[in-house]
Design a protein around this motif. Structure first.
Motif, PDB file in Angstrom:
ATOM      1  N   UNK A 113       0.903  -1.282   0.176  1.00 22.83           N
ATOM      2  CA  UNK A 113      -0.018  -0.001  -0.077  1.00 22.83           C
ATOM      3  C   UNK A 113       0.846   1.148  -0.001  1.00 22.83           C
ATOM      4  N   UNK A 117       1.313   3.835  -3.281  1.00 25.19           N
ATOM      5  CA  UNK A 117       0.715   5.515  -3.071  1.00 25.19           C
ATOM      6  C   UNK A 117       1.257   6.435  -3.962  1.00 25.19           C
ATOM      7  N   UNK A 118       0.745   7.488  -4.130  1.00 25.63           N
ATOM      8  CA  UNK A 118       0.975   8.490  -5.166  1.00 25.63           C
ATOM      9  C   UNK A 118       2.527   9.169  -4.852  1.00 25.63           C
ATOM     10  N   UNK A 119       3.001   8.946  -3.745  1.00 30.65           N
ATOM     11  CA  UNK A 119       4.222   9.553  -3.453  1.00 30.65           C
ATOM     12  C   UNK A 119       5.092   8.258  -3.384  1.00 30.65           C
ATOM     13  N   UNK A 136      -4.035   2.695  -6.805  1.00 28.52           N
ATOM     14  CA  UNK A 136      -4.581   1.669  -6.175  1.00 28.52           C
ATOM     15  C   UNK A 136      -5.836   1.322  -7.222  1.00 28.52           C
TER      16      UNK A 136
ATOM     17  N   UNK B 249      -6.985   6.273   6.352  1.00 28.47           N
ATOM     18  CA  UNK B 249      -7.025   7.480   5.806  1.00 28.47           C
ATOM     19  C   UNK B 249      -6.240   8.502   6.350  1.00 28.47           C
ATOM     20  N   UNK B 251      -2.911   7.764   6.486  1.00 30.45           N
ATOM     21  CA  UNK B 251      -1.625   7.283   5.557  1.00 30.45           C
ATOM     22  C   UNK B 251      -2.171   8.010   4.220  1.00 30.45           C
ATOM     23  N   UNK B 252      -3.416   8.066   3.722  1.00 33.03           N
ATOM     24  CA  UNK B 252      -3.751   8.533   2.323  1.00 33.03           C
ATOM     25  C   UNK B 252      -3.578   9.926   2.373  1.00 33.03           C
ATOM     26  N   UNK B 255      -0.048  10.916   2.458  1.00 34.41           N
ATOM     27  CA  UNK B 255       0.843  10.551   1.539  1.00 34.41           C
ATOM     28  C   UNK B 255       0.586  11.415   0.222  1.00 34.41           C
ATOM     29  N   UNK B 257      -2.727  10.912  -1.433  1.00 38.32           N
ATOM     30  CA  UNK B 257      -3.420  10.050  -2.185  1.00 38.32           C
ATOM     31  C   UNK B 257      -4.744  10.784  -1.866  1.00 38.32           C
TER      32      UNK B 257
END
Lengths: 264, 397
Positions: A113, A117-119, A136, B249, B251-252, B255, B257
């Motif tokens: 994951x 992720x985008x970074x 994802x 959430x 983490x998203x 990061x 996302x």
């Protein structure tokens, strides 16, 4: 014999039977309680609601893709381990394949994951080439599942190849067969049951998994829908749980037709 | 093998026959056992602690700051299992392995109906007396006049955004629910992964499509429900991630996302504390976007099969004691249930900021409830929770 058979029938098949029966129950719309009886309502829902067809289709497709991917990746590795590597190299490879199995499943999925992720590291590596990681989604599920279940494919194929006597390969060569012909006419038929054995693992494990889709995609797989319904509509969850069983049985029948179980 | 198994066919038939017999046995037992839902007896006298207590809680409700003193004082070791959604809490409670749960309104009615929780004898919880009166005797904690739990605290679900990517600061849920605006943040929207999220769409529609006549976002008739579900189906392609675990959430957002979405105070504080550029609707607006918001009013409930009932009662009393309730409220970012907690908060005007003592404020917060077919008009024409779950499956696709 009686002990193991009894255990199998009651402990294992028995619980499957309960599951099967629960699929025919319904939920009372007013009280939300399970009504025990016989009704095909849940199965009608599964067939008539397009969303369930999509979910089943998506799950089976990803399971098939993961299986093919793992078979293609595993065969060369297993072949190298069984027929080429030295005794020491073999031991090192077996350990290298087993070690990931000792670490937690969740840790592995969560690492993916982060990587996706985008970074994450995948985007970072691809960026200089003007490319993007898959992000994802279904591709991510396919990648992660292929990674997770690869050892379950390598080990049976390795065991299967190990059992093929080297003399058969030599004989084939002595009789003038090219390496490709030897592979196609001697090794592959003999190793085929092992590939099928591995594919049963990868296929079944992918069909049943619901944590990976939840962590690296927004898409629902059969397991996610079962999980969502389990506290609220157990009969529907049971009916849905029958889908992977039916798919697996169909898969095993096809495998049998292909002669996968002839040498067992 | 082949010589041992002289009669493989016969063996197979034997297995099938025993299986059938077993199925009939189960079916027979099944139909005779009624699903009676007696919720267990309430405790009449508090005994000695059993040495441990097994809890199910929302993230941030059971933290060492206030569980350590509890353990020292009572000798009850706290084992906590964090759940991400009310559905998860209900399934976990039904295993019968836990003593209690911090249930929101969309779980409590189901737990009571299913006989999974027992009535609570509030006279054994001395701190209950000073709990805010507008949290007592509510439809999500009191059923037919019987108390089923101790109020813990309440709050509203937040709209959170990344201040670097989302400009200007949104004041309406439209930023994620109006398809035109949501398109700007395609793939970066974060939505709560639970059927109850349909109510968020209903709150938005209540303000923006008054002709639908939505009163209570948990009591939706066919037409209102369809409008809410369609709104979420339109939102679906723009959603980057549905979250149900708080950590996922966090983490998203950390990061990159996710850039904007619905959240809890817990995630917001965690991200803010880590120095991430996030903001939420300001306190001056009561943390609410213009439409109001869904929210929760949580209740500690005791399992009808609790193995450590005395410890659970001690826990329920402890978590609403002025000091502990102040700590958990500040840690999580919610209004405490205990009126005396307001004197114990580290931040002096915490209770004022979170409107703890202002019943009028909570009129714009729609606490999670279990949707029922009966919405009080005697017509049973509302969509029940099962419909919500099915619709949620079709929204996510």
């Amino acid at each position: 014999m009686a002990g193991p058979v009894g255990w199998l029938v009651i402990g294992y098949l028995g619980s499957l039977a309960v599951l099967l029966i629960a699929g025919f129950w319904t939920v009372d719309p007013l009280s939300g309680e399970v009504v025990q009886g016989f009704s095909l309502e849940n199965f009608e829902t599964l067939v008539n609601e397009p969303v369930y067809r999509d979910i089943v289709g998506r799950t089976v497709l990803i399971a098939a893709l993961v299986t093919v991917t793992d078979a293609l990746l595993a065969f060369p590795i297993a072949f190298y381990m069984a027929k080429v590597a030295s005794r020491r190299g073999k031991a090192i490879l077996v350990v290298a394949i087993l070690v990931p199995l000792w670490s937690s499943y969740l840790v592995k999925v969560l690492s993916w994951r982060t990587m996706l992720s985008s970074e994450g590291v995948i985007d970072w590596v691809l960026k200089p080439f003007g490319l993007h990681g898959p992000g994802y989604g279904n591709t991510a599920v396919w990648l992660v599942m292929s990674y997770l279940w690869l050892p379950y494919m390598i080990l049976p194929i390795y065991a299967g190849l190990e059992r093929i006597p080297n003399s058969l390969i030599s004989a084939s060569e002595d009789l003038g067969a090219s390496p490709f012909t030897t592979f196609r006419r001697v090794i592959l038929p003999l190793a085929f049951p092992a590939v099928i054995a591995g594919s049963i693992f990868t296929f079944a494990l992918t069909l049943g998994d619901y944590i990976t889709p939840r962590l690296v995609s927004n898409n629902q797989f059969i397991g996610n829908v079962i999980f969502n319904n389990i506290s609220n509509n157990l009969p529907l969850a049971s009916a849905l749980a029958l889908v992977p069983i039916v798919v697996m049985v169909a898969y095993l029948m096809v495998a049998r037709k292909l002669g996968a179980f002839e040498h067992i | 093998m082949r010589t041992q198994d002289a009669h493989p066919v016969r063996t197979a038939w034997l297995v099938v026959a025993s299986l059938l017999a077993f199925m009939l046995l189960i079916a027979g037992c099944g139909s005779s056992s009624s699903n009676s839902s007696s919720g267990g007896e309430e405790l009449t006298k508090l005994g000695k602690g059993e040495g441990e207590v097994n809890l199910i809680s929302w993230a941030g409700y059971v933290e060492p700051e206030w569980t350590k003193p509890f353990e020292q004082k009572t000798g009850c070791k706290v084992n906590d299992k964090v759940a991400g959604t009310s559905d998860e809490m209900v399934s976990l409670m039904r295993t019968g392995q836990y003593d209690g749960v911090s249930a929101s309104g969309n779980a409590s009615a189901r737990l009571v109906d299913g006989g999974d929780v027992a009535p609570v004898n509030v006279s054994l919880v001395p701190n209950y007396k000073t709990i805010f009166s507008d949290l007592k005797n509510q439809p999500y904690n009191t059923f037919d006049g019987t108390h089923y739990g101790i109020p813990h605290g309440r709050g509203a679900n937040l709209l959170m955004w990344n201040t670097e990517d989302v400009k200007p600061a949104p004041t309406s849920w439209g930023v994620i629910l109006n398809p035109k605006e949501a398109a700007k943040y395609k793939g970066k929207i974060s939505a709560y992964d639970d059927p109850i999220y349909i109510a968020d769409a209903a709150v938005y529609l209540k303000a923006h499509q008054p002709d639908l006549g939505i009163e209570n976002p948990y009591e939706l008739n066919e037409e209102q429900f369809e409008a809410a579900v369609n709104l979420l189906k339109e939102q679906r392609p723009y959603v980057g991630e549905y979250w149900s675990e708080a950590a996922k959430q966090i983490q998203a957002f950390a990061g990159g996302d996710s850039q904007v979405g619905t959240t809890w105070q817990y995630q917001y504080f965690e991200l803010e504390g880590a120095g991430k550029p996030v903001a939420a609707s300001p306190a001056s607006q009561g943390f609410l976007p213009s439409e109001g918001a869904t929210g929760w009013s949580d209740t500690w409930m005791i399992s009808s099969e609790a193995k450590h009932p005395n410890c659970m009662y001690m826990w329920m009393n402890w978590i609403v004691s002025p000091q502990a309730n102040a700590e958990v409220a500040e840690f999580f970012g919610e209004a405490p249930a205990q009126s005396l907690a307001c004197e114990h908060t580290a931040e002096k005007d915490f209770c004022a900021k979170y409107h703890a003592e202002n019943p009028a404020f909570w009129k714009r917060v729609y606490y999670w409830e279990t949707p029922l077919a009966d919405c009080g008009n005697g017509e049973e024409d509302c969509k029940d929770y099962n419909d919500w779950v099915q619709a949620w499956t079709s929204i996510k696709g």
